[in-house]
Write a protein that holds these residues in place. Structure first.
Motif, PDB file in Angstrom:
ATOM      1  N   UNK A 107     -57.998 -25.882  14.976  1.00 50.57           N
ATOM      2  CA  UNK A 107     -56.929 -25.430  15.854  1.00 50.57           C
ATOM      3  C   UNK A 107     -56.649 -26.452  16.928  1.00 50.57           C
ATOM      4  N   UNK A 108     -55.485 -26.304  17.556  1.00 53.14           N
ATOM      5  CA  UNK A 108     -55.109 -27.123  18.705  1.00 53.14           C
ATOM      6  C   UNK A 108     -54.701 -26.191  19.836  1.00 53.14           C
ATOM      7  N   UNK A 109     -55.230 -26.449  21.014  1.00 57.07           N
ATOM      8  CA  UNK A 109     -54.878 -25.629  22.168  1.00 57.07           C
ATOM      9  C   UNK A 109     -53.398 -25.815  22.462  1.00 57.07           C
ATOM     10  N   UNK A 133     -53.507 -29.594  23.511  1.00 57.67           N
ATOM     11  CA  UNK A 133     -53.775 -30.686  22.586  1.00 57.67           C
ATOM     12  C   UNK A 133     -55.234 -30.874  22.238  1.00 57.67           C
ATOM     13  N   UNK A 134     -56.120 -30.060  22.831  1.00 58.62           N
ATOM     14  CA  UNK A 134     -57.544 -30.165  22.517  1.00 58.62           C
ATOM     15  C   UNK A 134     -57.816 -29.636  21.110  1.00 58.62           C
ATOM     16  N   UNK A 162     -53.002 -18.964  22.820  1.00 56.12           N
ATOM     17  CA  UNK A 162     -53.633 -20.158  23.356  1.00 56.12           C
ATOM     18  C   UNK A 162     -53.999 -21.206  22.327  1.00 56.12           C
ATOM     19  N   UNK A 163     -53.966 -20.857  21.037  1.00 56.53           N
ATOM     20  CA  UNK A 163     -54.406 -21.807  20.010  1.00 56.53           C
ATOM     21  C   UNK A 163     -53.468 -21.731  18.803  1.00 56.53           C
ATOM     22  N   UNK A 164     -53.140 -22.873  18.252  1.00 58.50           N
ATOM     23  CA  UNK A 164     -52.349 -22.951  17.033  1.00 58.50           C
ATOM     24  C   UNK A 164     -53.282 -23.347  15.897  1.00 58.50           C
ATOM     25  N   UNK A 223     -45.157 -29.792  20.754  1.00 57.69           N
ATOM     26  CA  UNK A 223     -46.371 -29.004  20.972  1.00 57.69           C
ATOM     27  C   UNK A 223     -47.035 -28.699  19.624  1.00 57.69           C
ATOM     28  N   UNK A 224     -48.278 -28.280  19.639  1.00 60.08           N
ATOM     29  CA  UNK A 224     -48.957 -27.919  18.378  1.00 60.08           C
ATOM     30  C   UNK A 224     -48.237 -26.844  17.582  1.00 60.08           C
TER      31      UNK A 224
END
Length: 405
Positions: A107-109, A133-134, A162-164, A223-224
């Protein structure tokens, strides 16, 4: 002052226990009692710290009298399998990540600053934060939350906004794409290349986005989750150029740390919006290319031990002689009452007895009683550690070697 930090230490211990709360969830506790010592031994041996190893035991609904051990640890899986062969234990191991994620185990934040909780609930204590991006590991879904593992190995829950979620291949596509890192303290992404247009989101120091187009005063970024926005180019730098430029050196760590002077203390905070003591040190190191452990007690376990104590108390002269810029100083609020001296605070050493830390706000103090900015909290110092200049530590904690970065 001393009572204040004793209170904080109690809160820390309560917070840590939340990770272990309800890790055994069986209906017939009387029948399970004969296995209690066995699973407790597993926890003490393989999962003593719920912040970095997930462990849950519950009934196997499809087989009465049997139990499922759900865990993120391959060591626990191997141990149970070996024991089961020998004695027919009533346990089946479910190793995370969960198969129900269907391969979306990365995942990406997706928020400028995502709040991570100790339980899958908005009312739960905030454990930590992660930045846009984390890259993270996704372990399982519970309602509208995901259990994730951050790059420093910290386990916590983030809501689905919050996460993709990504597959391994999708994360690789992201990490090999052209990206930008936000290097200003605060800012925004806009719908158009105009600060008067609608905002897409806020941005903070350390956010990472994909580059769609570079066009003069604004870059168009993705964005993610696929949203796009325009960000002032003066607030950005090319991510790969930034990675090549940063070095794990003391001056850089302290430069970032001093940028946060006056930032308010926030339990669980790791961004320039608000930080706790170890979130402050983590962020200062991250912006210089090192991903260090999340909490003060975890940070204390690593690095080179430094000689700053005499007969259990800080030796001011010895500390000034032996400490270097960028070293970490550790405190225990219950130093005088608890022989275990649990770590409850951390600061970054500057020079001449001064240190910078997040306590109420980010501020600069001294452990030298003769100094004008002396902080009596220095009486609770219990040790110091050095990360910088330690080749083994730097090699194993370098940002550039973490997947997704």
């Amino acid at each position: 002052m001393r009572y204040k930090f004793l209170f904080i230490s109690i809160l820390i211990m309560i917070g840590n226990t939340l990770f272990a709360q309800n890790w055994v969830n069986v209906k017939d506790t009387e029948s399970f009692s004969k296995w209690q010592d066995f699973v407790l031994e597993i926890k003490e041996t393989y999962a003593p710290d719920g912040r970095d190893v997930y462990l849950s035991v519950y009934d196997n609904d499809s087989q009465e009298g049997e139990y499922i051990i759900e865990t993120s640890s391959t060591d626990i899986l191997t141990y149970i399998q070996d024991q089961k062969k020998a004695s027919g234990l009533p346990f089946t191991v479910k190793l995370l990540p969960d198969d129900n994620l269907k391969g979306h185990v990365k995942g990406l934040i997706n928020l400028s600053v995502a709040n991570l909780r100790t339980r899958p609930s908005h009312s739960a204590e905030m454990a930590t934060q992660t930045l846009l991006g984390t890259p993270v590991d996704v372990l399982k879904k519970l309602g509208g939350y995901y259990l994730i593992r951050t790059p420093e190995g910290y386990l916590a829950y983030v809501d689905h906004y919050g996460v993709e979620l990504k597959t391994e291949n999708e994360l690789n596509d992201w990490s090999t794409s052209e990206r930008a890192i936000f290097i200003a303290d605060y800012g925004h992404a806009y719908k158009e290349a105009d600060v008067e247009s609608s905002r897409v989101s806020d941005l903070v120091l350390g956010n990472i986005l994909m580059v769609v187009e570079k066009n003069g005063a604004y870059w168009r970024l993705k964005y993610p989750d696929g949203r796009e926005g325009f960000v002032k180019s003066s607030q950005l730098t090319d991510y790969n150029d930034w990675k090549a430029m940063i070095k794990p050196e003391a001056d850089g760590v302290l430069e970032v740390a001093k940028r946060m002077v006056g930032v308010p203390y926030l339990w669980g905070g790791t961004s320039i919006k608000g930080v706790d003591c170890s979130g402050f040190t983590k962020t200062s190191y991250f912006m210089n290319g090192l991903i260090i452990p999340r909490d003060a007690s975890q940070q204390y376990r690593q690095g080179e031990e430094l000689d700053v104590m005499t007969n259990g108390d800080l030796d001011v002269k010895k500390a000034i002689d032996n400490l270097k810029k960028g070293d970490l100083i550790f405190f225990s609020a219950s130093k005088e009452t608890n022989p275990r001296q649990p770590i409850t605070h951390v600061a970054i050493y500057m020079d001449n007895g001064e240190f910078i830390h997040a306590a109420g706000i980010v501020r600069i103090n001294s452990f030298d009683p003769a100094a004008d900015n002396y902080d009596s909290q220095s009486l609770t110092i219990v040790g110091a550690r050095r990360y910088l200049g330690n080749e083994n530590f730097i090699a194993s904690h370098a940002l550039e070697d973490k997947q997704g970065y």
